[in-house]
Design a protein around this motif. Structure first.
Motif, PDB file in Angstrom:
ATOM      1  N   ASP A 286     -47.098 -30.641  16.182  1.00 20.42           N
ATOM      2  CA  ASP A 286     -48.352 -30.390  17.447  1.00 20.42           C
ATOM      3  C   ASP A 286     -49.524 -29.974  16.769  1.00 20.42           C
ATOM      4  OD1 ASP A 286     -46.186 -30.804  19.284  1.00 20.42           O
ATOM      5  OD2 ASP A 286     -46.346 -28.562  20.188  1.00 20.42           O
ATOM      6  N   TRP A 287     -49.593 -30.866  15.856  1.00 22.09           N
ATOM      7  CA  TRP A 287     -50.915 -30.118  15.218  1.00 22.09           C
ATOM      8  C   TRP A 287     -51.290 -28.261  14.843  1.00 22.09           C
ATOM      9  CZ3 TRP A 287     -52.042 -34.468  12.274  1.00 22.09           C
ATOM     10  CH2 TRP A 287     -51.873 -35.465  12.607  1.00 22.09           C
ATOM     11  N   SER A 288     -50.283 -28.150  14.958  1.00 16.37           N
ATOM     12  CA  SER A 288     -50.520 -26.300  15.130  1.00 16.37           C
ATOM     13  C   SER A 288     -50.288 -26.250  13.095  1.00 16.37           C
ATOM     14  CB  SER A 288     -49.939 -25.638  16.073  1.00 16.37           C
ATOM     15  OG  SER A 288     -51.220 -25.763  17.623  1.00 16.37           O
ATOM     16  N   ILE A 289     -50.782 -25.047  12.290  1.00 17.04           N
ATOM     17  CA  ILE A 289     -49.697 -24.223  11.526  1.00 17.04           C
ATOM     18  C   ILE A 289     -49.739 -23.345  11.667  1.00 17.04           C
ATOM     19  CG2 ILE A 289     -50.138 -23.873   8.442  1.00 17.04           C
ATOM     20  CD1 ILE A 289     -50.516 -27.043   9.381  1.00 17.04           C
ATOM     21  N   ALA A 290     -48.729 -23.231  11.411  1.00 16.18           N
ATOM     22  CA  ALA A 290     -47.711 -22.002  11.256  1.00 16.18           C
ATOM     23  C   ALA A 290     -48.006 -21.264  10.599  1.00 16.18           C
ATOM     24  CB  ALA A 290     -46.237 -22.015  11.387  1.00 16.18           C
ATOM     25  N   TRP A 291     -47.646 -19.436  10.186  1.00 15.43           N
ATOM     26  CA  TRP A 291     -47.807 -18.787   9.684  1.00 15.43           C
ATOM     27  C   TRP A 291     -46.330 -18.432   8.953  1.00 15.43           C
ATOM     28  CZ3 TRP A 291     -52.784 -16.672   8.697  1.00 15.43           C
ATOM     29  CH2 TRP A 291     -53.897 -16.340   9.224  1.00 15.43           C
ATOM     30  N   ARG A 359     -38.738 -40.597  17.545  1.00 13.55           N
ATOM     31  CA  ARG A 359     -39.581 -40.919  17.151  1.00 13.55           C
ATOM     32  C   ARG A 359     -40.445 -39.563  17.172  1.00 13.55           C
ATOM     33  NH1 ARG A 359     -41.063 -46.118  15.839  1.00 13.55           N
ATOM     34  NH2 ARG A 359     -38.929 -46.866  16.733  1.00 13.55           N
ATOM     35  N   GLN A 360     -41.569 -39.935  16.280  1.00  8.81           N
ATOM     36  CA  GLN A 360     -42.667 -38.494  16.087  1.00  8.81           C
ATOM     37  C   GLN A 360     -43.499 -38.374  17.360  1.00  8.81           C
ATOM     38  OE1 GLN A 360     -45.161 -40.824  13.615  1.00  8.81           O
ATOM     39  NE2 GLN A 360     -43.952 -41.174  12.320  1.00  8.81           N
ATOM     40  N   THR A 361     -43.360 -36.770  17.049  1.00  9.59           N
ATOM     41  CA  THR A 361     -43.646 -36.610  18.888  1.00  9.59           C
ATOM     42  C   THR A 361     -45.174 -36.080  18.784  1.00  9.59           C
ATOM     43  OG1 THR A 361     -42.611 -34.261  18.018  1.00  9.59           O
ATOM     44  CG2 THR A 361     -41.026 -36.462  19.241  1.00  9.59           C
ATOM     45  N   GLN A 362     -45.995 -36.037  18.756  1.00 12.02           N
ATOM     46  CA  GLN A 362     -47.446 -36.191  18.977  1.00 12.02           C
ATOM     47  C   GLN A 362     -47.573 -35.495  20.120  1.00 12.02           C
ATOM     48  OE1 GLN A 362     -46.832 -38.090  16.759  1.00 12.02           O
ATOM     49  NE2 GLN A 362     -46.886 -38.139  15.000  1.00 12.02           N
ATOM     50  N   PRO A 363     -48.363 -35.082  20.570  1.00 12.04           N
ATOM     51  CA  PRO A 363     -48.056 -34.130  22.341  1.00 12.04           C
ATOM     52  C   PRO A 363     -49.310 -34.378  22.627  1.00 12.04           C
ATOM     53  CG  PRO A 363     -48.054 -32.222  21.099  1.00 12.04           C
ATOM     54  CD  PRO A 363     -48.472 -32.614  20.082  1.00 12.04           C
ATOM     55  N   ARG A 364     -50.093 -34.998  21.385  1.00 17.58           N
ATOM     56  CA  ARG A 364     -51.949 -34.938  22.514  1.00 17.58           C
ATOM     57  C   ARG A 364     -52.623 -36.653  22.274  1.00 17.58           C
ATOM     58  NH1 ARG A 364     -55.247 -31.558  18.540  1.00 17.58           N
ATOM     59  NH2 ARG A 364     -54.304 -29.122  18.844  1.00 17.58           N
ATOM     60  N   GLY A 365     -53.363 -36.506  22.992  1.00 18.84           N
ATOM     61  CA  GLY A 365     -54.003 -38.296  23.316  1.00 18.84           C
ATOM     62  C   GLY A 365     -53.954 -38.922  22.130  1.00 18.84           C
ATOM     63  N   ALA A 366     -54.066 -40.467  22.180  1.00 24.12           N
ATOM     64  CA  ALA A 366     -54.409 -40.939  20.702  1.00 24.12           C
ATOM     65  C   ALA A 366     -56.237 -40.639  20.217  1.00 24.12           C
ATOM     66  CB  ALA A 366     -54.710 -42.256  20.865  1.00 24.12           C
ATOM     67  N   GLY A 367     -56.259 -40.042  18.918  1.00 23.71           N
ATOM     68  CA  GLY A 367     -57.013 -40.307  18.199  1.00 23.71           C
ATOM     69  C   GLY A 367     -57.594 -38.903  17.704  1.00 23.71           C
ATOM     70  N   SER A 368     -56.803 -37.976  18.507  1.00 21.02           N
ATOM     71  CA  SER A 368     -56.417 -36.675  17.884  1.00 21.02           C
ATOM     72  C   SER A 368     -56.567 -37.109  16.248  1.00 21.02           C
ATOM     73  CB  SER A 368     -55.860 -35.918  18.912  1.00 21.02           C
ATOM     74  OG  SER A 368     -55.771 -35.865  19.821  1.00 21.02           O
ATOM     75  N   PRO A 369     -57.562 -35.901  15.726  1.00 19.19           N
ATOM     76  CA  PRO A 369     -57.515 -35.618  14.438  1.00 19.19           C
ATOM     77  C   PRO A 369     -56.532 -34.695  13.799  1.00 19.19           C
ATOM     78  CG  PRO A 369     -59.637 -34.887  14.857  1.00 19.19           C
ATOM     79  CD  PRO A 369     -59.123 -35.823  16.111  1.00 19.19           C
TER      80      PRO A 369
END
Length: 536
Positions: A286-291, A359-369
């Motif tokens: 989800d575009w979040s980098i873990a420790w 399939r790739q499961t990005q939860p944010r909307g389109a265009g989220s960098p």
């Protein structure tokens, strides 16, 4: 001078006249070479004593006969093992003993091997405040005279002596220790060590539970097995996804359930991600980098490390109890991701395909960098449902209403497509047409994500796997899809402008009808009214 062995001419003793000696004189004047020939043919008496005569073959002495190997006396044979004794401890760790007898006659040698065998017995943990086993043994000598004096001391364990299986006790308040013989069987060799003392020896516990057996698990975790029962998978993933450029998530490989000794290494500015078979991100999703640190996943502990130079490693001992999907969040071209693990022989190997069950499961909307730097953010909480739930259908919105209105809770009535012409149009315009069963539903931001099991594909211009995520750009429940239901779905492929998303999108006015044999027949008829799909 006459030679050796040459006959001399002597006058006979019985003849005293000189005239009879003339013939002898003539014989002595025979040619010299005749005498030499006779001498050579007969040989010298002294020469025959030193070696064989000329023309006589030399005799070679026979070699001594090899000594017969000494017959080793037979050895006795072991009888069967007796029953195990009771545990040496009443709580915690201890040892149990069993013995066997050597069966032999007086002429037989003793048996080889140990007549005793010790097994680790693990009981319930000792209650809190219990005295450790070694400390209890030292305390037995408290206030008793030692060292030949009447001085009395209190004793505590001392762990700095050479022999760890001696009962080395330190006099409290003094700087000396005393050895009271050996510790009792089942005493830990040292604090925190899994090894136990038995008979004054520190023995390791084999994977079979027997002390000193030396039995170790193989790479697949089989106790006492050889590596021939395992399969070693070691590969380098160098693929790039042209559909997403250098940004976004990309599948690397699937690590099947049962894998052991897992290690994944990436040396770049990209980030490794890990997802379970149920579509739940464990690491860097989800575009979040873990420790960096330990994580519990699939029945094993995963250790995630990230060095200052960008090198990342994922390591887990295994075995895993479910499939794991390794992905990478691309920030730059992929220089290569190395991964390795062990599998039991006969286990299906992962292929070199750029697909996963989801399939790739990005939860944010389109265009989220993607985030420029590692940022630890909590998972977004699902928003409150705007009046209604699955059991209570929410109000519906017309297709023309925007997502903003849906977010504000102003959902209207759903308007599904109807009629033959709408069915044909949606079929010909869709990238994916398939029969699917809804497995799960989740609200992500202002969108709804459905986990779908693909059962029958009718049309797919892009790869379609057995389990996919289907996204709907609203949270109003349009089109209506119930968990556990089977539907005929017509959807498009969605790739945003930044090319960070690549997913299956079902519009709120898209074609989604409950699957029936009639729908199956109608959709097959619709396929005859549009051109064949071109390969991607």
């Amino acid at each position: 001078m006459p030679g050796c062995g040459t006959p001399r001419c002597r006058p006979p003793r019985s003849l005293g006249t000189v005239g009879l000696s003339a013939p002898c004189s003539r014989r002595c004047r025979q040619p010299w070479w005749l005498l030499l020939l006779a001498w050579l043919s007969l040989g010298c008496a002294g020469g025959t004593a030193q070696g064989p005569a000329l023309g006589t073959p030399a005799q070679v002495p026979e070699p001594p006969a090899p000594a017969r190997p000494r017959r080793q006396p037979a050895r006795g044979t072991w009888g069967s093992w007796g029953p195990w004794s009771s545990c040496s401890s009443s709580c915690g760790d201890g040892v149990a003993l069993r013995t066997r007898r050597c069966l032999r006659s007086t002429e037989e040698e003793p048996c080889t091997g140990d007549p005793r065998q010790y097994r680790l017995c693990q009981l319930q943990g000792c209650p809190g405040g219990s005295v450790p086993f070694r400390a209890m043994q030292c305390s037995l000598y408290d206030n008793k005279p030692v060292l030949g004096t009447q001085a009395r001391y209190r004793w505590v364990p001392f762990h700095g002596a050479p022999n760890v299986c001696d009962l080395n006790c330190l006099a409290m308040g003094h700087n000396f220790y005393y050895t009271f013989g050996r510790v009792l069987d089942g005493t830990r060799c040292s604090p925190g060590s899994p090894d136990l003392c038995v008979g004054g020896r520190c023995l390791s516990v084999g994977c079979d539970g027997i002390l000193g057996s030396g039995t170790q698990p193989d790479a697949c975790g089989q106790c006492g097995g050889g590596h021939d029962t395992c399969l070693f998978v070691h590969r380098l993933f160098q693929g790039t996804d042209p559909s997403s450029g250098y940004f976004g998530y990309m599948n690397v490989t699937k690590i099947p359930a049962g894998a052991t000794h897992i290690k994944v290494t990436d040396k770049s500015r990209n980030y490794l991600a890990l997802m379970t078979s149920d579509g739940r991100y464990v690491l860097n999703g989800d575009w979040s980098i873990a420790w960096p640190g330990p994580y519990e996943v699939a029945g094993t502990q995963l250790h995630y490390a990230r060095d200052p130079d960008g090198t990342e490693t994922l390591e887990a001992p295994g075995p895993t109890d479910k499939d794991l999907h390794v992905m990478v969040l691309l920030q730059e071209p992929n220089p290569g991701i190395e991964y390795e693990f062990w599998l039991p022989r006969g286990h299906p190997q992962p292929g070199h395909v750029n697909t996963s069950p989801l399939r790739q499961t990005q939860p944010r909307g389109a265009g989220s960098p993607p985030p420029p730097e590692p940022v630890v953010t909590p998972a977004p909480a699902p928003p409150t449902k705007p009046r209604g739930s699955v059991t209570e259908p929410p109000p519906r919105s017309p297709p023309s209403w925007s997502v903003a209105r849906a977010a504000a809770g102003r959902c209207g009535r759903c308007r599904p497509p109807k009629g033959r012409s709408q069915r044909i149009w949606h079929f010909c315009q869709s990238d994916f047409v398939f029969q699917g069963r809804i497995l799960a539903q989740r609200l992500v931001g202002q969108e709804t994500r459905y986990e779908v099991e693909v059962k029958t594909p009718y049309r797919h211009r892009f790869p379609l796997v057995s389990r996919e995520y289907v996204w709907v750009p609203n949270i109003c429940g349009c089109p209506r899809l119930q968990e556990g239901g089977e539907y005929l779905l017509m959807a498009r492929r969605h790739v945003n402008y930044e090319r960070t998303l690549n997913r299956i999108l079902l519009q709120d006015n898209g074609y989604a009808r409950p699957w029936t044999p009639r729908e199956d027949r109608l959709v097959r008829e619709a396929a005859q009214h549009c051109p064949q799909p071109r390969p991607p």
